[in-house]
Structure formats: C-alpha cells, structure tokens
Design a protein around this motif. Structure first.
Motif, PDB file in Angstrom:
ATOM      1  N   ILE A   1       0.833  -1.199   0.000  1.00 14.47           N
ATOM      2  CA  ILE A   1       0.000   0.000   0.000  1.00 14.47           C
ATOM      3  C   ILE A   1       0.869   1.251   0.000  1.00 14.47           C
ATOM      4  CG2 ILE A   1      -1.824   1.273   1.188  1.00 14.47           C
ATOM      5  CD1 ILE A   1      -2.724  -1.422   0.093  1.00 14.47           C
ATOM      6  N   ASP A   2       0.565   2.160  -0.935  1.00 15.88           N
ATOM      7  CA  ASP A   2       1.227   3.462  -1.007  1.00 15.88           C
ATOM      8  C   ASP A   2       0.209   4.535  -0.644  1.00 15.88           C
ATOM      9  OD1 ASP A   2       3.234   5.446  -1.777  1.00 15.88           O
ATOM     10  OD2 ASP A   2       1.916   5.828  -3.474  1.00 15.88           O
ATOM     11  N   PHE A   3       0.645   5.498   0.166  1.00 14.97           N
ATOM     12  CA  PHE A   3      -0.204   6.616   0.568  1.00 14.97           C
ATOM     13  C   PHE A   3       0.193   7.807  -0.294  1.00 14.97           C
ATOM     14  CE2 PHE A   3       0.334   3.604   3.972  1.00 14.97           C
ATOM     15  CZ  PHE A   3      -0.978   3.317   4.320  1.00 14.97           C
ATOM     16  N   ASP A   4      -0.515   7.961  -1.395  1.00 13.62           N
ATOM     17  CA  ASP A   4      -0.088   8.815  -2.498  1.00 13.62           C
ATOM     18  C   ASP A   4      -0.105  10.296  -2.120  1.00 13.62           C
ATOM     19  OD1 ASP A   4       0.769   7.759  -5.003  1.00 13.62           O
ATOM     20  OD2 ASP A   4      -0.683   9.017  -6.005  1.00 13.62           O
ATOM     21  N   GLY A   5       1.061  10.933  -2.244  1.00 14.01           N
ATOM     22  CA  GLY A   5       1.184  12.351  -1.964  1.00 14.01           C
ATOM     23  C   GLY A   5       1.613  12.659  -0.546  1.00 14.01           C
ATOM     24  N   ILE A   6       1.590  11.661   0.353  1.00 17.25           N
ATOM     25  CA  ILE A   6       1.991  11.881   1.735  1.00 17.25           C
ATOM     26  C   ILE A   6       3.522  11.895   1.812  1.00 17.25           C
ATOM     27  CG2 ILE A   6       1.986  10.898   4.063  1.00 17.25           C
ATOM     28  CD1 ILE A   6      -0.690  12.131   3.255  1.00 17.25           C
TER      29      ILE A   6
ATOM     30  N   ASN B   1       8.510   2.530   5.592  1.00 13.98           N
ATOM     31  CA  ASN B   1       7.047   2.440   5.629  1.00 13.98           C
ATOM     32  C   ASN B   1       6.388   3.135   4.446  1.00 13.98           C
ATOM     33  OD1 ASN B   1       6.093   0.917   7.872  1.00 13.98           O
ATOM     34  ND2 ASN B   1       6.919   2.481   9.246  1.00 13.98           N
ATOM     35  N   GLU B   2       7.182   3.472   3.426  1.00 17.79           N
ATOM     36  CA  GLU B   2       6.647   4.271   2.314  1.00 17.79           C
ATOM     37  C   GLU B   2       5.815   3.440   1.335  1.00 17.79           C
ATOM     38  OE1 GLU B   2       6.293   6.273  -1.390  1.00 17.79           O
ATOM     39  OE2 GLU B   2       7.793   4.678  -1.158  1.00 17.79           O
ATOM     40  N   GLY B   3       6.015   2.150   1.241  1.00 20.81           N
ATOM     41  CA  GLY B   3       5.089   1.281   0.527  1.00 20.81           C
ATOM     42  C   GLY B   3       5.380   1.004  -0.936  1.00 20.81           C
ATOM     43  N   SER B   4       6.496   1.512  -1.492  1.00 24.91           N
ATOM     44  CA  SER B   4       6.800   1.293  -2.911  1.00 24.91           C
ATOM     45  C   SER B   4       7.482  -0.056  -3.090  1.00 24.91           C
ATOM     46  CB  SER B   4       7.711   2.398  -3.452  1.00 24.91           C
ATOM     47  OG  SER B   4       7.054   3.631  -3.442  1.00 24.91           O
ATOM     48  N   SER B   5       6.781  -0.980  -3.708  1.00 29.62           N
ATOM     49  CA  SER B   5       7.323  -2.324  -3.886  1.00 29.62           C
ATOM     50  C   SER B   5       8.659  -2.294  -4.612  1.00 29.62           C
ATOM     51  CB  SER B   5       6.339  -3.186  -4.679  1.00 29.62           C
ATOM     52  OG  SER B   5       5.160  -3.399  -3.954  1.00 29.62           O
ATOM     53  N   PHE B   6       9.647  -2.953  -4.017  1.00 34.18           N
ATOM     54  CA  PHE B   6      10.987  -3.148  -4.567  1.00 34.18           C
ATOM     55  C   PHE B   6      11.817  -1.867  -4.607  1.00 34.18           C
ATOM     56  CE2 PHE B   6       8.058  -6.196  -6.609  1.00 34.18           C
ATOM     57  CZ  PHE B   6       8.448  -7.315  -5.893  1.00 34.18           C
TER      58      PHE B   6
ATOM     59  N   THR C   1       2.064  -3.615   9.382  1.00 33.99           N
ATOM     60  CA  THR C   1       1.523  -2.345   9.885  1.00 33.99           C
ATOM     61  C   THR C   1       2.397  -1.196   9.422  1.00 33.99           C
ATOM     62  OG1 THR C   1       0.533  -3.385  11.834  1.00 33.99           O
ATOM     63  CG2 THR C   1       0.938  -1.015  11.938  1.00 33.99           C
ATOM     64  N   TYR C   2       1.802  -0.299   8.635  1.00 44.54           N
ATOM     65  CA  TYR C   2       2.471   0.923   8.189  1.00 44.54           C
ATOM     66  C   TYR C   2       2.227   2.021   9.223  1.00 44.54           C
ATOM     67  CZ  TYR C   2       2.344  -1.259   3.513  1.00 44.54           C
ATOM     68  OH  TYR C   2       2.476  -2.104   2.437  1.00 44.54           O
ATOM     69  N   THR C   3       3.297   2.578   9.751  1.00 44.11           N
ATOM     70  CA  THR C   3       3.181   3.744  10.620  1.00 44.11           C
ATOM     71  C   THR C   3       3.498   4.973   9.778  1.00 44.11           C
ATOM     72  OG1 THR C   3       3.813   2.470  12.565  1.00 44.11           O
ATOM     73  CG2 THR C   3       4.020   4.865  12.710  1.00 44.11           C
TER      74      THR C   3
ATOM     75  N   TRP D   1      -4.660  10.064  -1.486  1.00 47.22           N
ATOM     76  CA  TRP D   1      -5.346   8.789  -1.667  1.00 47.22           C
ATOM     77  C   TRP D   1      -4.365   7.657  -1.425  1.00 47.22           C
ATOM     78  CZ3 TRP D   1      -5.324   5.900  -6.731  1.00 47.22           C
ATOM     79  CH2 TRP D   1      -4.407   6.421  -7.650  1.00 47.22           C
ATOM     80  N   TYR D   2      -4.879   6.458  -1.352  1.00 45.92           N
ATOM     81  CA  TYR D   2      -4.023   5.285  -1.166  1.00 45.92           C
ATOM     82  C   TYR D   2      -4.381   4.249  -2.219  1.00 45.92           C
ATOM     83  CZ  TYR D   2      -8.069   3.178   1.220  1.00 45.92           C
ATOM     84  OH  TYR D   2      -9.325   2.686   1.519  1.00 45.92           O
ATOM     85  N   HIS D   3      -3.396   3.416  -2.561  1.00 44.14           N
ATOM     86  CA  HIS D   3      -3.633   2.387  -3.573  1.00 44.14           C
ATOM     87  C   HIS D   3      -2.536   1.338  -3.499  1.00 44.14           C
ATOM     88  CE1 HIS D   3      -0.368   3.900  -6.174  1.00 44.14           C
ATOM     89  NE2 HIS D   3      -0.809   5.116  -5.908  1.00 44.14           N
ATOM     90  N   SER D   4      -2.776   0.218  -4.147  1.00 42.57           N
ATOM     91  CA  SER D   4      -1.733  -0.797  -4.267  1.00 42.57           C
ATOM     92  C   SER D   4      -0.589  -0.252  -5.108  1.00 42.57           C
ATOM     93  CB  SER D   4      -2.285  -2.057  -4.928  1.00 42.57           C
ATOM     94  OG  SER D   4      -1.215  -2.942  -5.249  1.00 42.57           O
TER      95      SER D   4
END
Length: 526
Positions: free
Chosen positions: A83-88, A97-102, A115-117, A129-132
C-alpha cells in the motif's frame, strides 16, 4: 460478499476533528470480493470489501497506524500486495514504511500482515489517496481516498461544507482482471482501454444496465468544498458541473490562490479541491466526468458520456436532470483550467537548482516497453532501500535497469523533460516529496517567481520542468502514474543522501521479514 459502492465506512474509519494530534489505528483487510461498479460483475481486489476502499481521514499532525491483512486468494490477479499513501511526505527515518514495492519495501505475501506507521509531517494537509503499489494491482480495485484536514485552513472562509460527502473519486474501470490484461499488453504493445469510468464507485458502459448515478446532495445558499481525486491507472478525466463554476483552492495537497473555472482536467493521480456555490435554481444538475485514455474503438463498451454524477439540490425530485448529457461547457462558454496559471496561496520563489537532470521518454514501437534515457525500469529482486542499507553508495551499485540516480542530500535538483512526440500526456509522480512546477506542459512559460508545488505533473508535447529538494533523503520512486507505462519501464528512482539514509533508517523486525516471506512464495502467489 456484497460489494459496497459507498466511498465511506464512517463508523469504522472516519473521525471527528480533534483538539490535538492523535495516533489513529486503521485496519485494512485486503480481500477478493465480487462487485459490479458499472453493472458488470467480476472478482476484485478490495480494501474491506469496498470499491473505492474505505475513506481514511486524519488531521494535520496525526499519525496513521495502518494494519494491512493480506487475505487475497484469486489467482487471476496478483495475490501479494503493498500500500502506497499517495502524496503523503515520508521522512528519511520512516522510508521503510513508504510502501513502494521493490524500492522501499517488499510486498506483503498472502496470509501475512504488515503495519504501516505514517506520521503526517511538515504540517501537511489536503487531499490524498491510497492504492496498491504492486504491478498494476490497483486496476483491480484497491484504491481509496485519504483526507488530511487542517483546523486552521487559511481558506476556510471560502466554504461552508467539507465532509465525507464532498469527496469525488473518479476512476477507470476494466471488466477483465489484470493478469490477462497485462499479458495482452505485453503481447501486443497496446495499452488496455478501460470499459468505463466510475464516479464515487459507480458507472455505466455502452449497452450495460442503467446503474443509478451517484448523487451529491447540496442545499441552496451553501458553499461546498469538493475534493476531486483521479484514481485512474490511465484515464484523464475532465470535470465540470452544469450551470456552476468551480473555484480551485488546492492542488495535490498544496493551498493555491483561488482560481475560478468551469472545467478542469485531472491526470491519473492528480487532485484538486474546488469550491462550488449552490446558487442556482433548485433542481438536478449533471456532474460531467468524461474521460480519455486510448482509442474507444479498441473497446466498444466505452462511452465516456456515461461517466457522471448528479448534483441534487434539497427539494429537487429524485430524478435525473432534465437537461441532456454533455461532455461539459460549450466552447463559447468554456473557461478551462490552464495548469500553468495555478499559483500558491502564499507567493514563494523556487530555489535555484544545484543539479540538472534531463529525462527523455521513448516508447519502443510495437512493444510494451518504455525507456527513460534509454533504460527501461525493471523492479529489482532486492529493494533499493535494502541495497542502500547494505552499503550501496553509487549508481554502479545498482542494476542498470533500476534507473537509479544517486544524489547528494540538501540540494535542489532540476528535472527537465524535453518535448515529446508521444500523443499521450504522462503524469509523472514523485514519492515522499513534492516539487516546484517550473514549466507546465500546458504553457511555454518558465515560472520561478511563484510556481505551484504539486506531486503529479503532465509530461508531453511542450516539455516540463520541475525542481525538488533532497533535504529529505531517501530512495524515492519517480514514475509515470499511468501504471501500464510504469509496468513497461517508465520510471526512475531518485536516491538521495545515502549516508544519511544509513544513519537514520532503522527498520522494524516486521519489515525485515517481508522480503524473505515474499521470496519464498511460488510465482503464482507473488
């Protein structure tokens, strides 16, 4: 499981504004669910069983603690997730914890949790927004709104209502699942064309059932802050409301000087807040959300005119508007947004550049391959952040296909995108930070005196120039937000301050377990 089309689960995830910062616990169960956003039933990848996913809300300065349980089982789509929290913004110390795969992490394997903090830093507030962030998985439905409220919003006097009912999410929708769609793209080099567009989770396709349009309720005499999010993986949406003006006050989380238009485009990943005054006769009015993204001749289900919602005044009948469906204002009445005319609410010049990088975007004819400076990005087996923590210190320590630019900390980097011959505008998105938009693709103007800051900007026929700071070191993904193009190589990594990263990043044991768990999976579960 019945798939909900509401944009909110307020009892679970929407919170009243607090007097002080809080830690907000959130649980997202990533599950396969049957749904029919435009009337065509299919299996989807969802958060908590809804499309869009549940609304996440916070207040400036809060910390989100988002526990993700991966319960995916459908093998026609990716079964791992991230999960990426887009723009955060992401601080250096929290890059894992930023969520960018690889890039900053490995995906979460099926049956596993993470758990993403996510601390909200630098006073950040606005529309996100958030997305895969795994392959093209969010095409299958894993996307939702994230709103960060500011109790001291300097433009609060311009609107009366700003709540869970004033969020507009538009998105492209496909009837097929992503693994066969992606296989077709690889085989032909033709980007899939969506079947429909959705407005707050519902839409229609040509010849399909007449799914009821989403209704936005307003009361005459009030002013509404509508937060518009383009959650597409490809399509550009053009937004307007019959007989009403829209005053832009925010762009990608940045307060902007009020600008009144009657139509605005949003590329994939872009967001705007607009103020609409409910000052027309009590009636129903069309919210127009037509879109473009590839030739409609390649998908006969597509009819962009059917992409819309209804603005309903209190006292109006529960019926469609009496006026015809159009694509927006007539040419003689058009007052469309020109991105280059956006200005920050508080004038601030862009700092001078210390480093210049030119990025040339080229597609390989007939293939699903995009190059940036003759390199087509491929996700590495070992994430960029892991390599940095293990001692990577120069571009030579990364695979050529990682297209990683190693930059010093505390510098201003200017990125120049020369004019492109491609007929599609590419929405380039910077993770972990935003950038000054020095030259918009919408104009020839060079603006260093008071450029707007945003995190997604179009790259196309006239060229684009942005500047960003490396005062927040880390490996930050910088890629096209048309995720089909990203998957085909249209991406780079801006890795800054590697020594600082090693000093400040101390991942948790849970993060350290993600890669071994993912690497142990059979290919069909990755």
């Amino acid at each position: 499981m019945k798939l909900l089309t509401s944009t909110i689960l307020t009892a679970i995830l929407s919170y009243a504004l607090p007097a002080s910062s809080r830690t907000i616990p959130i649980t997202l169960d990533i599950v396969n669910a049957q749904g029919a956003p435009d009337g065509f039933k299919r299996s989807m990848v969802t958060a908590n069983g809804t499309y869009p996913g549940p609304l996440l809300t916070a207040t400036k300065g809060d910390t989100l603690v988002v526990t993700v349980h991966n319960k995916l089982t459908d093998d026609t789509m990716r079964r791992s997730t991230s999960i990426d929290f887009d723009g955060i913004f992401s601080s250096t110390s929290n890059a894992f914890n930023e969520g960018s795969s690889f890039v900053t992490t490995c995906p979460i394997a099926p049956g596993e949790s993470y758990t993403y903090t996510v601390p909200l830093i630098d006073g950040q507030a606005g529309t996100f927004w958030y997305h895969s962030q795994l392959s093209v998985q969010y095409v299958d439905g894993l996307r939702g709104a994230l709103i960060v409220y500011d109790p001291e919003d300097p433009q609060r006097h311009l609107y009366d209502v700003d709540d869970e009912n004033t969020i507009w999410q538009v998105g492209d929708w496909w009837h097929n699942t992503t693994l066969p769609l992606l296989a077709g793209y690889v085989a032909t080099g033709i980007v899939p064309v969506s079947d429909s567009g959705t407005f707050n989770g519902v839409g229609r396709y040509q010849g399909g059932p007449e799914v009821p349009f989403h209704v936005v309720n307003v009361q005459a005499g009030k002013r509404y802050r509508f937060r518009i999010i383009n959650t597409s993986a490809r399509n550009v949406f053009t937004m307007s409301v019959d007989s009403h003006n829209l005053t832009i006050i925010e762009t990608d989380g940045t307060n902007t000087a009020p600008m009144t238009v009657n139509q605005l485009d949003l590329l994939a990943g872009q967001r705007h807040s607009v103020v609409l005054a409910a000052n027309q006769p009590v009636a129903n009015y069309w919210i127009n959300a037509p879109f473009v993204g590839g030739s409609p001749a390649r998908n006969l289900n597509q009819n962009a005119t059917l992409s819309r919602g209804i603005l309903r005044y209190k006292g109006a009948p529960n019926a469609d508007p009496a006026s015809p469906m159009t694509l927006g204002p007539a040419e003689a009445e058009l007052n469309a947004l020109v991105e280059a005319n956006l200005r920050p609410l508080i004038t601030s010049p862009a700092p001078e550049a210390d480093i210049n990088i030119t990025l040339n975007l080229v597609v390989t004819a007939g293939k699903a391959q995009w190059n940036v400076n003759n390199v087509s990005y491929l996700s590495p087996e070992v994430p960029t952040l892991v390599k940095i923590l293990e001692g990577a210190n120069s571009a030579d320590d990364f695979n050529v296909t990682e297209n990683t630019f190693v930059l010093p900390a505390n510098k201003i980097v200017q990125v120049i995108f020369p004019p492109s011959d491609d007929d599609e505008e590419h929405p380039f998105h910077l993770h972990g930070n935003n950038f000054w938009l020095i030259k918009s693709n919408s104009s020839e103007e060079i603006n260093t005196a008071n450029p707007v800051k945003r995190d997604v900007a179009g790259v196309g026929s006239t060229g684009t120039i942005v500047r960003f700071s490396t005062a927040n070191p880390g490996p930050w993904f910088f890629h096209c937000h048309i995720f089909w193009h990203l998957q085909a190589g249209l991406a780079t990594v801006m890795a800054s301050g590697l020594d600082e990263v090693r000093k400040e990043v101390h991942p948790t044991s849970a993060w350290n377990k993600l890669c071994p768990a993912y690497d142990a999976l059979p290919a069909d579960e990755q």
